[in-house]
Design an enzyme around this catalytic site. Structure first.
Site, PDB file in Angstrom:
ATOM      1  N   GLU A  80       0.847  -1.200   0.000  1.00  0.00           N
ATOM      2  CA  GLU A  80       0.000   0.000   0.000  1.00  0.00           C
ATOM      3  C   GLU A  80       0.882   1.248   0.000  1.00  0.00           C
ATOM      4  O   GLU A  80       2.006   1.236   0.517  1.00  0.00           O
ATOM      5  CB  GLU A  80      -0.921  -0.061   1.241  1.00  0.00           C
ATOM      6  CG  GLU A  80      -1.831   1.110   1.473  1.00  0.00           C
ATOM      7  CD  GLU A  80      -2.830   1.391   0.354  1.00  0.00           C
ATOM      8  OE1 GLU A  80      -2.395   1.606  -0.794  1.00  0.00           O
ATOM      9  OE2 GLU A  80      -4.035   1.459   0.644  1.00  0.00           O
ATOM     10  N   ASP A  81       0.368   2.303  -0.593  1.00  0.00           N
ATOM     11  CA  ASP A  81       1.133   3.550  -0.644  1.00  0.00           C
ATOM     12  C   ASP A  81       1.203   4.227   0.723  1.00  0.00           C
ATOM     13  O   ASP A  81       2.273   4.580   1.196  1.00  0.00           O
ATOM     14  CB  ASP A  81       0.556   4.515  -1.695  1.00  0.00           C
ATOM     15  CG  ASP A  81      -0.947   4.776  -1.526  1.00  0.00           C
ATOM     16  OD1 ASP A  81      -1.596   4.164  -0.631  1.00  0.00           O
ATOM     17  OD2 ASP A  81      -1.489   5.592  -2.293  1.00  0.00           O
TER      18      ASP A  81
ATOM     19  N   ASP B  76      -3.269   6.194   6.313  1.00  0.00           N
ATOM     20  CA  ASP B  76      -3.598   7.517   6.841  1.00  0.00           C
ATOM     21  C   ASP B  76      -4.516   7.317   8.053  1.00  0.00           C
ATOM     22  O   ASP B  76      -4.043   7.049   9.154  1.00  0.00           O
ATOM     23  CB  ASP B  76      -4.247   8.305   5.702  1.00  0.00           C
ATOM     24  CG  ASP B  76      -4.531   9.748   6.044  1.00  0.00           C
ATOM     25  OD1 ASP B  76      -3.927  10.261   6.984  1.00  0.00           O
ATOM     26  OD2 ASP B  76      -5.373  10.364   5.367  1.00  0.00           O
TER      27      ASP B  76
ATOM     28  N   PHE C 298      -0.341  16.511   3.367  1.00  0.00           N
ATOM     29  CA  PHE C 298      -0.853  15.790   2.210  1.00  0.00           C
ATOM     30  C   PHE C 298       0.261  15.649   1.182  1.00  0.00           C
ATOM     31  O   PHE C 298       0.807  16.636   0.700  1.00  0.00           O
ATOM     32  CB  PHE C 298      -2.067  16.497   1.603  1.00  0.00           C
ATOM     33  CG  PHE C 298      -2.817  15.602   0.660  1.00  0.00           C
ATOM     34  CD1 PHE C 298      -3.720  14.669   1.151  1.00  0.00           C
ATOM     35  CD2 PHE C 298      -2.582  15.659  -0.712  1.00  0.00           C
ATOM     36  CE1 PHE C 298      -4.387  13.810   0.283  1.00  0.00           C
ATOM     37  CE2 PHE C 298      -3.256  14.801  -1.579  1.00  0.00           C
ATOM     38  CZ  PHE C 298      -4.157  13.881  -1.079  1.00  0.00           C
TER      39      PHE C 298
ATOM     40  N   ARG D 110       0.756  11.590  -9.877  1.00  0.00           N
ATOM     41  CA  ARG D 110       1.164  10.200  -9.638  1.00  0.00           C
ATOM     42  C   ARG D 110       2.509   9.885 -10.285  1.00  0.00           C
ATOM     43  O   ARG D 110       3.232   9.002  -9.842  1.00  0.00           O
ATOM     44  CB  ARG D 110       0.108   9.221 -10.188  1.00  0.00           C
ATOM     45  CG  ARG D 110      -1.215   9.228  -9.440  1.00  0.00           C
ATOM     46  CD  ARG D 110      -2.036   7.995  -9.849  1.00  0.00           C
ATOM     47  NE  ARG D 110      -3.446   8.121  -9.503  1.00  0.00           N
ATOM     48  CZ  ARG D 110      -3.970   7.805  -8.325  1.00  0.00           C
ATOM     49  NH1 ARG D 110      -3.200   7.380  -7.346  1.00  0.00           N
ATOM     50  NH2 ARG D 110      -5.265   7.930  -8.102  1.00  0.00           N
TER      51      ARG D 110
HETATM   52  P1  IMP Z   1      -6.994   5.942   4.846  1.00  0.00           P
HETATM   53  O1  IMP Z   1      -7.373   7.271   5.427  1.00  0.00           O
HETATM   54  O2  IMP Z   1      -5.909   5.285   5.658  1.00  0.00           O
HETATM   55  O3  IMP Z   1      -8.185   5.084   4.635  1.00  0.00           O
HETATM   56  O4  IMP Z   1      -6.344   6.239   3.434  1.00  0.00           O
HETATM   57  C1  IMP Z   1      -7.057   6.010   2.275  1.00  0.00           C
HETATM   58  C2  IMP Z   1      -6.291   6.354   1.035  1.00  0.00           C
HETATM   59  O5  IMP Z   1      -6.245   7.770   0.937  1.00  0.00           O
HETATM   60  C3  IMP Z   1      -4.829   5.936   0.954  1.00  0.00           C
HETATM   61  O6  IMP Z   1      -4.645   4.608   0.524  1.00  0.00           O
HETATM   62  C4  IMP Z   1      -4.346   6.900  -0.106  1.00  0.00           C
HETATM   63  O7  IMP Z   1      -4.627   6.404  -1.403  1.00  0.00           O
HETATM   64  C5  IMP Z   1      -5.146   8.145   0.187  1.00  0.00           C
HETATM   65  N1  IMP Z   1      -4.322   9.112   0.954  1.00  0.00           N
HETATM   66  C6  IMP Z   1      -4.240   9.284   2.274  1.00  0.00           C
HETATM   67  N2  IMP Z   1      -3.372  10.263   2.599  1.00  0.00           N
HETATM   68  C7  IMP Z   1      -2.895  10.707   1.406  1.00  0.00           C
HETATM   69  C8  IMP Z   1      -1.926  11.714   1.059  1.00  0.00           C
HETATM   70  O8  IMP Z   1      -1.308  12.411   1.891  1.00  0.00           O
HETATM   71  N3  IMP Z   1      -1.718  11.881  -0.271  1.00  0.00           N
HETATM   72  C9  IMP Z   1      -2.349  11.148  -1.237  1.00  0.00           C
HETATM   73  N4  IMP Z   1      -3.242  10.207  -0.953  1.00  0.00           N
HETATM   74  C10 IMP Z   1      -3.508   9.986   0.365  1.00  0.00           C
HETATM   75 MG    MG Z   2      -4.190   3.969  -1.621  1.00  0.00          MG
END
Ligand code: IMP
Ligand code: MG
Length: 173
Positions: free
Chosen positions: A98-99, A102, A151, A164
């Site tokens: 996973e990237d 968050d 972000f 990207r």
């Molecule tokens: P979650 O809040 O952990 O569910 O994150 C969901 C998705 O939001 C991640 O897999 C990313 O694809 C995207 N995301 C969260 N934070 C960032 C950021 O700082 N930049 C770009 N995408 C983000």
């Molecule tokens: Mg993601």
């Protein structure tokens, strides 16, 4: 026009860290079969580099597309699978690639979903984690970098589908 993001992790820093993660995974999974599950779209570059940094004989790669609904840059935890795996992972050792973790809500959804497919094991390799925004506790087995609450874009991560393709991780001011 959005100004050019400034560098948080350079191409060289990313390459170095990905090499380290790949070496660790290679060591830990020696003699085993590994299924890398790359989460699209954000992890496409990370997964491509990580896969090449893993020196194991039996590595399979599959992709799972997730869309997390939310307003702007805020995750809601309501997640839709936009592209599913192409083969079963029952009895397999799975590594989610996973990237970024968050809030952790997407990862929690994913873990719950994968569990229903009865893999032998599931571990997580994430390039980035933002602990400040965590809403569920996620144990990341292989983590690239911990970052503050900013972000970030690039190296697969987007802002409104842009950036990207940046070779580095950057911050939009
Ligand atoms: P979650 O809040 O952990 O569910 O994150 C969901 C998705 O939001 C991640 O897999 C990313 O694809 C995207 N995301 C969260 N934070 C960032 C950021 O700082 N930049 C770009 N995408 C983000
Ligand atoms: Mg993601």
């Amino acid at each position: 026009m959005i100004p050019k993001p400034h560098v948080m992790f350079s191409e060289a820093q990313l390459a170095e860290r990905v090499r380290e993660l790949g070496a660790k995974i290679t060591e830990d999974y020696r003699g085993r079969h590994l299924v890398l599950v790359a989460i699209l779209k954000g992890s496409f570059l990370f997964a491509a580099d990580l896969a090449r940094a893993i020196d194991l004989e039996d590595v399979r790669i599959d992709f799972l597309g997730l869309r997390s609904y939310g307003s702007g840059t805020e995750s809601s935890g309501i997640v839709q699978i936009t592209h599913d795996l192409t083969f079963p992972v029952e009895n397999q050792d799975v590594m989610i690639v996973e990237d970024i973790v968050d809030t952790g809500l997407s990862m929690q959804y994913l873990l719950d979903n994968l569990a229903t497919r009865r893999p032998r094991s599931v571990k997580i390799c994430a390039l980035l984690q933002k602990p400040a925004r965590s809403r569920v506790k996620i144990d990341i087995d292989y983590l690239g970098f911990t970052i503050e609450d900013k972000f970030v874009v690039g190296y697969g991560l987007d802002y409104a589908e842009k950036f990207r393709n940046l070779p580095y991780i950057g911050v939009i001011e």
